[in-house]
Design a protein around this motif. Structure first.
Motif, mmCIF file in Angstrom:
data_model
loop_
_atom_site.group_PDB
_atom_site.id
_atom_site.type_symbol
_atom_site.label_atom_id
_atom_site.label_comp_id
_atom_site.label_asym_id
_atom_site.label_seq_id
_atom_site.Cartn_x
_atom_site.Cartn_y
_atom_site.Cartn_z
ATOM 1 N N TYR A 48 23.838 6.339 15.230
ATOM 2 C CA TYR A 48 22.467 6.579 15.663
ATOM 3 C C TYR A 48 22.067 8.029 15.399
ATOM 4 N N GLU A 49 22.922 8.951 15.777
ATOM 5 C CA GLU A 49 22.617 10.368 15.592
ATOM 6 C C GLU A 49 22.546 10.738 14.109
ATOM 7 N N THR A 64 14.014 8.259 22.158
ATOM 8 C CA THR A 64 15.002 7.310 21.621
ATOM 9 C C THR A 64 14.464 5.878 21.669
ATOM 10 N N THR A 65 13.191 5.720 21.419
ATOM 11 C CA THR A 65 12.567 4.401 21.389
ATOM 12 C C THR A 65 11.716 4.288 20.135
ATOM 13 N N ALA A 121 15.660 3.318 16.194
ATOM 14 C CA ALA A 121 15.518 2.649 17.487
ATOM 15 C C ALA A 121 15.219 1.170 17.303
ATOM 16 N N ASN A 123 20.539 13.296 24.356
ATOM 17 C CA ASN A 123 19.143 13.120 23.965
ATOM 18 C C ASN A 123 18.245 13.369 25.169
ATOM 19 N N ILE A 127 26.793 5.392 18.787
ATOM 20 C CA ILE A 127 26.035 6.614 19.077
ATOM 21 C C ILE A 127 26.108 7.578 17.903
ATOM 22 N N ASN A 152 12.747 11.157 18.540
ATOM 23 C CA ASN A 152 13.738 12.114 19.006
ATOM 24 C C ASN A 152 13.682 12.254 20.524
ATOM 25 N N LEU A 169 16.170 11.969 16.287
ATOM 26 C CA LEU A 169 16.376 10.548 16.090
ATOM 27 C C LEU A 169 15.124 9.961 15.477
ATOM 28 N N PRO A 208 21.433 6.692 24.109
ATOM 29 C CA PRO A 208 20.076 6.310 23.727
ATOM 30 C C PRO A 208 19.602 5.184 24.643
ATOM 31 N N THR A 257 25.619 10.411 28.230
ATOM 32 C CA THR A 257 24.268 10.268 27.699
ATOM 33 C C THR A 257 24.224 9.184 26.630
#
Length: 602
Positions: free
Chosen positions: A120-121, A297-298, A16, A460, A117, A294, A11, A586, A584
């Motif tokens: 995001y991925e 996730t921030t 993020a 993640n 999600i 990665n 990621l 992020p 799961t």
């Protein structure tokens, strides 16, 4: 002491930053559209999601196996091949365009979560294309030849018990020489481009690959399944499989393993870099920031994470000062771990069975306490097993996921090489992390939810390991840390996770050397062996260890926020159901979800 997962979908940090406003609307009701339009959008999204997951699983089939998806157990994949890698990234961009063509406003609330999600991925995966990770295919922590060797006993993520499963493992082993030759070619390219592993970790890795070389096919670890052929197999199958394994290993695998070991010793190790961190490589600072994203996730920077680590180290050392005297220790806080390690009373075991008995008793106690904290529980059972002798020397206590079809349970594996050296102080916190309510409650439950495969088997690190580390903290309110020795064990494990934040960012972003990291870990943790092996782990996996503490602190922060906002209305089982109920996520999405829940409870 980790849930085994070799590859986690990368990621990017920029994602993020951009994701927070999207996550904030995730729980909002979908716009009013006709049922026909909504159904069409739903079908298009799920079709895309399934195609995306299968593409990733075929690209990295060993990862699919690790995650409990055994559909691709006969495939090894060649994701390190430049042409295949380029084709995969082209496919990711196509998926991203197809996703963008689906109107998010036409989706239900649940589908919006899938959409967000997946977006995001995909964006994060695409952002990793610029970094030549395929030029670093082997290290002491992670490589396909060693992973396949660990599968050979049939007790790990790849089952080897039926004729079909024997054939699947043989198929994978037969593909190993092509992978090895590609890895060698990649490492030669890496030498030319100045992209190599640090020499120190490859010196540690070399014996693994030398041990894989065998004088005869029968002596090869990949021949192990033949030594365990089930009696129920027909004589014809036994003879056919025995001959096939022997020929494949003798004609293909053994020469390839010799080529690999020789190349590593003669060519690669001498050419490896003497620097420590990822930041020393071309584009290394951006590469590390992407890996940080990665893992967490921030959008946190390495400097921010470094500061968090230092703050946590100080907090835990203040707790050491309190618990030390309760154990009979009166020295400085930093010396407590070394003192505990020298006390014979904390090493009470004489047999493997005695170690297992403690875990079984703890499991029974938790069965009486956890229902008061959790309303959402997995159906899959948790087995407690000893690590097989085959992999015991190199393994650490860990969890493996149940099969997606429910055919095998989740397993907590305890690694007991010498019972007399198995410390008792960390057993409670370890089981809370690796077993229940840590990895088992999260991972088994995720597989039981009605989720697309990319979410059921994906995830993640920040959530996966953050939840497990948060689960450890629940031991205090369950009374499991009333014993000062067990509370020390919990603090000691927490200290390791805090130290990771300091040394990982130190080496990869602040120019720390391997020796600086080892010295800091010795000074803070007190363990020489751990200091070296852990430092080299972070060198091999830049950023991977950051997710534990960052994720745990975020979950604790969200719980505290909910408790303060809701007061008497706060329900811990309900909070845990909110955190775990969608699998799961992020961290940005998790925060948005909890905030929405708080608003609805008010």
């Amino acid at each position: 002491m980790t849930y085994r997962r070799n590859i986690i979908a990368p990621l990017a940090a920029a994602i993020a930053l951009a994701f927070a406003p999207v996550g904030a609307t995730t729980a909002a009701p979908a716009a009013k559209v006709s049922a026909e339009v909504a159904n069409a959008a739903h079908k298009a999204l799920l079709k895309l999601a399934d195609q995306y997951y299968d593409a990733v699983a075929r690209f990295e089939p060993v990862t699919a196996t690790e995650d409990g998806d055994n559909r691709f157990d006969d495939q090894l994949g060649l994701s390190i091949a430049p042409a295949k890698r380029a084709a995969q990234f082209k496919l990711y961009r196509q998926f991203a365009r197809r996703l963008q063509a689906i109107s998010r406003e036409q989706l239900t609330t649940a589908d919006r979560l899938n959409y967000d999600i997946l977006q995001y991925e995909l964006n994060g995966l695409i952002a990793m294309e610029r970094f030549p990770e395929h030029l670093l295919p082997i290290n002491q922590m992670d490589s396909i030849p060693v992973t396949l060797a660990n599968y050979a006993g049939g007790e790990a993520s790849q089952p080897i018990g039926t004729v079909k499963e024997y054939e699947a493992y043989l198929s994978r082993v037969s593909q190993l020489p092509a992978w090895i030759d590609q890895a060698i070619a990649n490492m030669r390219t890496g030498i030319k481009q100045g992209v190599t592993e640090p020499k120190a970790i490859m010196i540690s890795a070399l014996p693994q690959f030398q041990k894989l070389v065998s004088a005869t096919p029968e002596a090869s670890i990949y021949y192990t399944p033949v030594t365990k052929l089930p009696a129920a197999f027909s004589d014809a199958d036994k003879q056919r499989l025995t001959a096939a394994y022997r020929k494949t290993i003798n004609d293909k695998v053994m020469p390839a393993l010799v080529r690999l070991a020789t190349f590593l010793e003669k060519d690669y190790v001498p050419a490896c870099r003497t620097s420590t961190g990822l930041g020393a490589l071309p584009d290394g600072a951006a590469w590390y920031q992407a890996r940080v994203a990665n893992a967490t996730t921030t959008s946190l920077t390495p400097d921010e994470i470094h500061a968090i680590g230092l703050k946590e180290v100080a907090r835990i050392q203040s707790e050491f000062e309190k618990v030390g005297p309760q154990l009979g220790y009166t020295g400085p806080a930093a010396g407590l771990p070394v003192w505990v390690a020298a006390q014979a009373k904390f090493y009470p075991f004489k047999t493997e069975d005695e170690v297992q008995a403690v875990y079984h008793k703890l499991s029974d106690v938790l069965d009486t306490k956890l229902p008061q904290m959790f309303s959402l529980l997995p159906k899959a059972k948790l087995d407690l097993r000893l690590e097989p002798e085959l992999s015991r020397a190199t393994a650490s206590d860990h969890y493996t996921a149940p099969a997606g079809d429910g055919s095998r349970p989740g397993v907590f594996w305890s690694v007991v090489n010498d019972p007399a050296k198995y410390g008792s102080t960390g057993m409670t916190t370890l089981f809370l992390h690796e077993g229940k309510p840590g990895h088992h409650f999260h991972i088994a439950l995720t597989q039981e939810l009605n989720l697309p495969n990319f979410r059921k088997f994906g995830g993640n690190n920040a959530f996966i390991e953050g939840w497990a580390l948060y689960a450890e903290t629940l031991g205090k309110e369950m009374g499991l840390f009333d014993d000062p020795a067990q509370y020390f064990g919990h603090l000691n494990d927490e200290m390791l996770r805090a130290v990771r934040l300091v040394v990982d960012t130190g080496m990869h972003a602040k120019g720390w050397t391997r020796e600086q990291s080892i010295q800091y870990m010795k000074d803070t943790l007190g363990y020489d062996v751990v200091a070296k092996t852990e430092t080299e782990r972070y060198m091999a996996w830049p950023g991977q260890a950051l997710g534990y503490k960052v994720g745990s602190l975020k979950i604790q922060e969200l719980r505290k926020r909910a408790e303060q906002a809701l007061g008497d209305k706060f329900s811990l089982p309900a909070f845990h159901a909110v955190v775990l109920g969608d699998g799961t996520l992020p961290l940005a999405l998790l925060e948005a979800k909890v905030d929405h829940w708080i608003a609805t409870q008010r």
